[in-house]
Design an enzyme around this catalytic site. Structure first.
Site, mmCIF file in Angstrom:
data_model
loop_
_atom_site.group_PDB
_atom_site.id
_atom_site.type_symbol
_atom_site.label_atom_id
_atom_site.label_comp_id
_atom_site.label_asym_id
_atom_site.label_seq_id
_atom_site.Cartn_x
_atom_site.Cartn_y
_atom_site.Cartn_z
ATOM 1 N N HIS A 57 0.781 -1.312 0.002
ATOM 2 C CA HIS A 57 -0.010 0.100 0.081
ATOM 3 C C HIS A 57 0.907 1.310 -0.020
ATOM 4 O O HIS A 57 0.464 2.328 0.532
ATOM 5 C CB HIS A 57 -0.963 0.074 1.136
ATOM 6 C CG HIS A 57 -2.094 -1.121 0.969
ATOM 7 N ND1 HIS A 57 -3.048 -1.057 0.543
ATOM 8 C CD2 HIS A 57 -1.829 -2.151 1.965
ATOM 9 C CE1 HIS A 57 -3.763 -2.111 0.633
ATOM 10 N NE2 HIS A 57 -3.113 -3.003 1.389
ATOM 11 N N ASN A 130 -10.202 -3.322 1.747
ATOM 12 C CA ASN A 130 -9.804 -2.975 0.173
ATOM 13 C C ASN A 130 -11.132 -3.073 -0.713
ATOM 14 O O ASN A 130 -12.366 -2.838 0.078
ATOM 15 C CB ASN A 130 -9.192 -4.496 -0.346
ATOM 16 C CG ASN A 130 -7.871 -4.769 0.043
ATOM 17 O OD1 ASN A 130 -6.975 -3.719 0.382
ATOM 18 N ND2 ASN A 130 -7.468 -5.825 0.610
ATOM 19 N N TYR A 340 -0.064 -4.386 11.557
ATOM 20 C CA TYR A 340 -0.261 -3.156 11.107
ATOM 21 C C TYR A 340 0.398 -1.927 11.986
ATOM 22 O O TYR A 340 1.114 -0.933 11.728
ATOM 23 C CB TYR A 340 -1.539 -2.890 10.867
ATOM 24 C CG TYR A 340 -2.215 -3.126 9.504
ATOM 25 C CD1 TYR A 340 -2.122 -4.474 9.092
ATOM 26 C CD2 TYR A 340 -2.676 -2.319 8.646
ATOM 27 C CE1 TYR A 340 -2.564 -4.878 7.849
ATOM 28 C CE2 TYR A 340 -3.154 -2.739 7.468
ATOM 29 C CZ TYR A 340 -3.056 -3.997 6.982
ATOM 30 O OH TYR A 340 -3.424 -4.584 5.638
#
Length: 491
Positions: A57, A130, A340
């Site tokens: 990303h 997404n 993350y």
């Protein structure tokens, strides 16, 4: 009318700069001097202007906006920002491509990230998804290998069809997402013209303590628009920033993109006997089983002032929950709860939550009420008498004793277990269902897109394994792909 005087240029220490065009030298034409603080400061800062890009990303765009509740869902969740029709919550949304580097083209055939931050009154809630409702794998243990197969090869320095299709050949669960990616929706015309999905399964808990599992669907109000492979190839060459340009200019013109949020809601007691594993990221819940229920409207109405500070330094983590919302046993979600946040600690530092785009608005000045102190780039000041441990006798913040979401029972022995099988659990059924939903024209484009990549693979056994996956999804699907691949190989 007289012009207001220009401000004085200063060093980072605040001292005035006398000359910003000529470095200090030892005489005319002589060597430069180490004492030129302004020169050294400018070069040193320039060397440090970039931070590590995201591993995935990396290429992204973002905008601020708001989420407004339009339908009452208080029977399903106690989340305050969802608790009243008409309530608005400020948001920040970052779109992205997944596999390419920071300078990659926007119109690549690639899933698009849809990462949404709600600045709620109970803390920040991050929803990381997404533009597809499913993903390639179902276990986070495979995630580094999957990404390595899609990124640049360490020897050739470029993306290799051999690597991409070899991994998929050994990962039959990817067949559903490959069918999505290679189909018409694989290349959105813009970020405005695509849907967003939470993809994972999440837990909602209502005020009575009842538990529901949910999936999020953000349906674009601009309509779905996509690019063909040929259109995208041309656009990547003529305007690699096409999606960024479209989003920026749309908002600047006052044409604010919006999405309607729907959720699918499953009572927790129904999860064990559902025909698909409801926590498998490679599968959807058919709408006839769990219909979409409208929740609200997401609107983007303000561009960032600085892309680096607000888009590149924005940090989203799916473990940022608020009361009434929590995780599920979704294995991929469980892995991302750690990965993350850890990625942001590496890229931005342990104090990245103090950056304005990431700071919670639920506490004064974005300063979290906790006992975290110090570390790289610590920015927030604390009362000089505030303690950095808990419990204490000095009036520091204390726990509530109320969990954000309802506890769920777990049983069994620890070990490396495969997910429990449900009646319709296999890697191909839903991919076949998606194929059979397509028109003849859509099927033709899907097959051509697959064959274009698969025909470049140098190992025949890898080609055959992938064809076998498509055949298992639907015999006609496999036959078409094989015929198209052989035609390209012979041509």
């Amino acid at each position: 009318m007289s012009k207001s005087p220009k401000p004085t240029l200063t060093t980072e220490a605040g001292a005035p700069v006398a000359d910003n065009q000529n470095s200090t030298s030892a005489g005319i034409g002589g060597p430069l001097l180490l004492q030129d603080q302004h020169l050294l400061e400018k070069l040193a800062r320039f060397n440090r202007e970039r931070i590590p890009e995201r591993v995935v990303h990396a290429r992204g765009s973002g905008a601020y906006g708001y989420f407004e509740v339009t339908d009452d869902v208080s029977d399903y969740t106690s989340a305050h920002f969802l608790g009243e029709v008409g309530r608005r919550t400020e948001t920040f949304l970052r779109f992205s491509t997944v596999a390419d580097n920071l300078g990659g083209p926007d119109a690549a055939r690639d899933p698009r990230g849809f990462a949404l931050k709600f600045y709620t009154e109970e803390g920040n809630y991050d929803l990381v998804g997404n533009n597809t409702p499913v993903f390639f794998i179902k276990d986070p243990l495979k995630f580094p290998d999957f990404i390595h197969s899609q990124k640049r090869d360490p020897f050739t320095g470029k993306q290799e069809p051999d690597n991409v299709w070899d991994f998929w050949a050994h990962s039959p669960e990817a067949t559903h997402q490959v069918t999505w990616l290679m189909g018409d929706r694989g290349i959105p015309a813009s970020y405005r013209h695509m849907n967003g999905y939470g993809s994972h399964t999440y837990q909602w808990t209502n005020p009575q303590g009842e538990v529901f599992y949910v999936k999020y669907h953000f349906k674009t109000n601009q309509g779905i628009r996509c690019l063909s492979s040929e259109q995208a190839a041309e656009l990547c060459g003529t305007d690699p920033n096409s999606h960024q340009t479209d989003l920026l200019q749309s908002i600047e013109r006052g044409v604010f993109p919006s999405w309607t949020l729907y959720v699918q809601i499953m009572p927790a007691d129904e999860a064990a006997d559902y025909r698909f594993n409801p926590f498998d990221l490679t599968k959807v819940w058919p709408h006839k089983d769990y219909p979409l229920q409208r929740v609200g409207r997401l609107v983007l109405d303000r561009n960032p002032d600085n892309v680096f500070a607000e888009v590149e330094q924005s940090a989203f983590s799916p473990n940022n929950f608020v009361p009434g919302i929590g995780p599920s046993p979704d294995k991929m979600l469980q892995g991302r709860l750690f990965a993350y946040a850890d990625a942001h600690r590496y890229r931005l530092g342990v104090n990245h939550t103090q950056l304005p785009v990431n700071a919670p608005k639920a506490v004064p000045s974005g300063k979290a009420n906790n006992y975290g102190r110090d570390g790289f780039m610590a920015a927030n000041a604390y009362d000089r008498y505030a303690k950095n441990y808990e419990p204490n006798s000095y009036g520091g913040p204390v726990e509530t004793g109320v969990p954000l979401s309802a506890p769920r029972p777990v049983t069994g022995y620890w070990g490396t277990h495969e997910a429990p099988q449900h009646t319709k659990d296999d890697d191909f059924f839903q991919a076949g269902e998606l194929f059979r939903l397509m028109s003849e024209e859509e099927k033709g484009r899907l097959v051509a897109n697959i064959a274009g990549g698969l025909s470049q693979v140098t190992r025949e056994d890898v080609i055959e394994k992938n064809i076998a996956h498509f055949t298992a999804a639907d015999p006609d699907y496999g036959r078409r792909v094989e015929a198209a691949v052989r035609e390209l190989q012979e041509g």
